[in-house]
Design a protein around this motif. Structure first.
Motif, PDB file in Angstrom:
ATOM      1  N   LEU A 177       0.835  -1.199   0.000  1.00  0.00           N
ATOM      2  CA  LEU A 177       0.000   0.000   0.000  1.00  0.00           C
ATOM      3  C   LEU A 177       0.873   1.253   0.000  1.00  0.00           C
ATOM      4  N   GLY A 178       0.208   2.405  -0.128  1.00  0.00           N
ATOM      5  CA  GLY A 178       0.887   3.678  -0.004  1.00  0.00           C
ATOM      6  C   GLY A 178       0.944   4.108   1.455  1.00  0.00           C
ATOM      7  N   PHE A 179       2.051   4.758   1.832  1.00  0.00           N
ATOM      8  CA  PHE A 179       2.239   5.257   3.189  1.00  0.00           C
ATOM      9  C   PHE A 179       1.302   6.433   3.442  1.00  0.00           C
ATOM     10  N   ASN A 180       0.910   6.598   4.693  1.00  0.00           N
ATOM     11  CA  ASN A 180       0.109   7.740   5.159  1.00  0.00           C
ATOM     12  C   ASN A 180      -1.331   7.725   4.649  1.00  0.00           C
ATOM     13  N   ASP A 181      -1.784   6.574   4.199  1.00  0.00           N
ATOM     14  CA  ASP A 181      -3.172   6.437   3.746  1.00  0.00           C
ATOM     15  C   ASP A 181      -3.873   5.422   4.645  1.00  0.00           C
ATOM     16  N   ALA A 182      -4.402   5.902   5.754  1.00  0.00           N
ATOM     17  CA  ALA A 182      -5.029   5.005   6.738  1.00  0.00           C
ATOM     18  C   ALA A 182      -6.291   4.362   6.190  1.00  0.00           C
ATOM     19  N   GLU A 183      -7.001   5.069   5.344  1.00  0.00           N
ATOM     20  CA  GLU A 183      -8.243   4.514   4.813  1.00  0.00           C
ATOM     21  C   GLU A 183      -7.979   3.344   3.882  1.00  0.00           C
ATOM     22  N   ALA A 184      -6.905   3.411   3.116  1.00  0.00           N
ATOM     23  CA  ALA A 184      -6.558   2.278   2.259  1.00  0.00           C
ATOM     24  C   ALA A 184      -6.237   1.054   3.103  1.00  0.00           C
ATOM     25  N   LEU A 185      -5.525   1.261   4.208  1.00  0.00           N
ATOM     26  CA  LEU A 185      -5.223   0.157   5.109  1.00  0.00           C
ATOM     27  C   LEU A 185      -6.495  -0.400   5.722  1.00  0.00           C
ATOM     28  N   ALA A 186      -7.372   0.478   6.139  1.00  0.00           N
ATOM     29  CA  ALA A 186      -8.642   0.037   6.739  1.00  0.00           C
ATOM     30  C   ALA A 186      -9.443  -0.799   5.749  1.00  0.00           C
ATOM     31  N   ALA A 187      -9.455  -0.379   4.495  1.00  0.00           N
ATOM     32  CA  ALA A 187     -10.229  -1.097   3.486  1.00  0.00           C
ATOM     33  C   ALA A 187      -9.679  -2.502   3.251  1.00  0.00           C
ATOM     34  N   VAL A 188      -8.345  -2.610   3.168  1.00  0.00           N
ATOM     35  CA  VAL A 188      -7.738  -3.922   2.949  1.00  0.00           C
ATOM     36  C   VAL A 188      -7.980  -4.833   4.144  1.00  0.00           C
ATOM     37  N   LEU A 189      -7.829  -4.317   5.336  1.00  0.00           N
ATOM     38  CA  LEU A 189      -8.055  -5.147   6.522  1.00  0.00           C
ATOM     39  C   LEU A 189      -9.515  -5.540   6.667  1.00  0.00           C
ATOM     40  N   ALA A 190     -10.421  -4.670   6.265  1.00  0.00           N
ATOM     41  CA  ALA A 190     -11.851  -5.016   6.325  1.00  0.00           C
ATOM     42  C   ALA A 190     -12.157  -6.190   5.412  1.00  0.00           C
ATOM     43  N   GLU A 191     -11.449  -6.247   4.281  1.00  0.00           N
ATOM     44  CA  GLU A 191     -11.708  -7.301   3.303  1.00  0.00           C
ATOM     45  C   GLU A 191     -10.889  -8.564   3.571  1.00  0.00           C
ATOM     46  N   ARG A 192      -9.631  -8.386   4.014  1.00  0.00           N
ATOM     47  CA  ARG A 192      -8.724  -9.525   4.081  1.00  0.00           C
ATOM     48  C   ARG A 192      -8.036  -9.666   5.437  1.00  0.00           C
ATOM     49  N   GLY A 193      -8.570  -9.015   6.446  1.00  0.00           N
ATOM     50  CA  GLY A 193      -7.922  -9.006   7.758  1.00  0.00           C
ATOM     51  C   GLY A 193      -7.652 -10.384   8.324  1.00  0.00           C
ATOM     52  N   ALA A 194      -8.502 -11.360   8.035  1.00  0.00           N
ATOM     53  CA  ALA A 194      -8.315 -12.703   8.579  1.00  0.00           C
ATOM     54  C   ALA A 194      -7.103 -13.408   7.993  1.00  0.00           C
ATOM     55  N   GLU A 195      -6.537 -12.857   6.899  1.00  0.00           N
ATOM     56  CA  GLU A 195      -5.348 -13.438   6.277  1.00  0.00           C
ATOM     57  C   GLU A 195      -4.050 -12.764   6.721  1.00  0.00           C
ATOM     58  N   VAL A 196      -4.169 -11.593   7.356  1.00  0.00           N
ATOM     59  CA  VAL A 196      -3.001 -10.739   7.568  1.00  0.00           C
ATOM     60  C   VAL A 196      -2.324 -11.042   8.901  1.00  0.00           C
ATOM     61  N   ALA A 197      -1.073 -11.475   8.836  1.00  0.00           N
ATOM     62  CA  ALA A 197      -0.299 -11.759  10.040  1.00  0.00           C
ATOM     63  C   ALA A 197       0.259 -10.483  10.657  1.00  0.00           C
TER      64      ALA A 197
END
Length: 424
Positions: A177-197
């Motif tokens: 992802l791009g740095f300093n973009d909290a919303e992009a991180l939130a979106a990815v974790l909302a969709e794939r959080g169960a996969e993210v270590a």
């Protein structure tokens, strides 16, 4: 200014290319001027031809106390006289561990090793073991070592392997992802959080651009990791012990689950560390392998203890803040005096110099690559010719050894170098 002598350096370089590829032992050095140094002391270097340089590269950051700090040299010399590697524990390990943990303030356990690359790998392996997940969220322009599963480059918005021979499939578990973009991180974790270590990042983006986190960004990353059960890993190889005694975690007030340290923690000695809370770190004593013959060697622990003791007893942070601020202001003034679009961004202890239009700060890697990075890289050989040792990628480091004489020297030399560049 008279031409600087370089006959010995040229001869040494000619021999070096016959001994090792490119004449260097780290590819980072392929892009810089070929200068062979004989010694360094404090904030100064002397090359094989007797030329002196005021040093704002500091060995890519490790010489936070300056070159050849007397306390570190004395401690390492005394320790080595008792042996270097025993294949078992030794009496200096606990001293170094206690000083380290007490200084960073938030962690319960530490593992010492040799390089930041190695420590990052240990952190990622541990995060996968603890969470039972495989995906790792990372960020463009952040550096976590040169191994296949972490080395990346972004070209025209597309991220992939950064080296020939790199196994591309080892990046399959990376979500970038791009740095300093909290919303992009939130979106990815909302969709794939169960996969993210884990989410791993440089809390201040020092390897590329000296880019600060925007207000609230790291706090939001911390919240999102907690919410989705992903481990937050700070790569503090550069920021640790440099931005504050407790590193970026202290400076920005955000506590990670794991953090990797190196460079400034050992006064120039090759040492790195992985720190974390007791429960996850306990897995190293159970089913997670982390090994290394030279981990926590006698001289390494002596260097850690000596360097941290100096940082605790004679804190340099205010002096570095003042010197770095005056230096950044001086660079900006010289840019204006020479009618150059010189940009200076970052913190006084670590900042980036480049060329580009606009007054606003760069917030991410895309913004950094929009600058005229080649123009600055082309200027660096002229700076070197005028006795200023810096990196072509634009990072400047300030050490505890920099003072008024170094500030005067670098600004006078930079003024002369910019004049020389104008003349072509």
């Amino acid at each position: 200014m008279a031409a600087r002598a370089d006959a010995r350096s040229r001869a040494l370089q000619a021999r070096a290319v016959e001994l090792t590829p490119g004449g260097v032992h780290s590819n980072v050095r392929l892009t810089g001027p070929s200068v062979f140094f004989e010694r360094g002391k404090g904030a100064w270097l002397w090359d094989a031809d007797g030329n002196d340089y005021v040093d704002y590269l500091l060995g890519q950051g490790p010489n936070f106390l300056g070159h050849a700090h007397d306390d570190v040299i004395t401690a390492v010399d005394a320790a080595m006289r008792r042996g270097g590697v025993f294949g078992s524990q030794h009496v200096l390990e606990n001293e170094a561990g206690e000083l380290f943990l007490d200084s960073i303030g938030w962690a319960d356990r530490v593992r010492f090793c040799v390089s930041g690359t190695e420590a990052d790998q240990a952190a990622l392996r541990l995060a996968r073991a603890v969470t039972g997940r495989t995906k790792i969220i990372r960020f463009e322009g952040h550096y976590h070592g040169w191994l296949d599963n972490v080395l990346i480059k972004t070209v025209d918005g597309v991220t992939g392997p950064a080296s020939a021979g790199q196994s591309a499939h080892q990046l399959d578990d990376s979500i970038i992802l791009g740095f300093n973009d909290a919303e992009a991180l939130a979106a990815v974790l909302a969709e794939r959080g169960a996969e993210v270590a884990a989410v791993i990042l440089e809390p201040m983006m020092c390897n590329s651009g000296a880019i600060l986190p925007v207000d609230g960004y790291l706090q939001r990353v911390r919240e999102l990791c907690t919410e989705h059960g992903a481990m937050l890993i700070f790569d503090e190889v550069i920021t640790g012990f440099r931005l504050a005694l407790g590193g970026a975690a202290e400076r920005f007030g955000v506590t990670p689950d794991l953090a990797v340290y190196g460079k400034a923690m050992a006064g120039g000695w090759p040492v790195a560390a992985l720190a974390g809370r007791a429960e996850p770190m306990a897995r190293f004593a159970a089913d997670v392998n982390h090994s290394g013959t030279f981990n926590s060697s006698v001289p390494a622990c002596a260097a850690v203890s000596a360097a941290i003791t100096v940082l605790r007893q004679e804190p340099p942070y205010q002096r570095i803040e003042e010197h770095g601020t005056r230096l950044m202001d001086g660079l900006r003034k010289l840019g204006a005096d020479h009618d150059l679009p010189l940009r200076v961004q970052g913190l006084p202890a670590a900042f980036h110099v480049g060329f580009g239009a606009g007054d606003g700060p760069v917030r991410d890697y895309a913004g950094l690559t929009a600058l005229d990075l080649h123009r600055y890289a082309d200027l660096v050989p002229i700076l070197v010719d005028h006795g200023i040792w810096v990196a072509p990628r634009g990072i400047w480091y300030v050490s505890a050894a920099h003072g008024d004489s170094e500030l005067t020297a670098v600004l006078e030399r930079l003024d002369a170098a910019l004049t020389a560049a104008e003349r072509g």
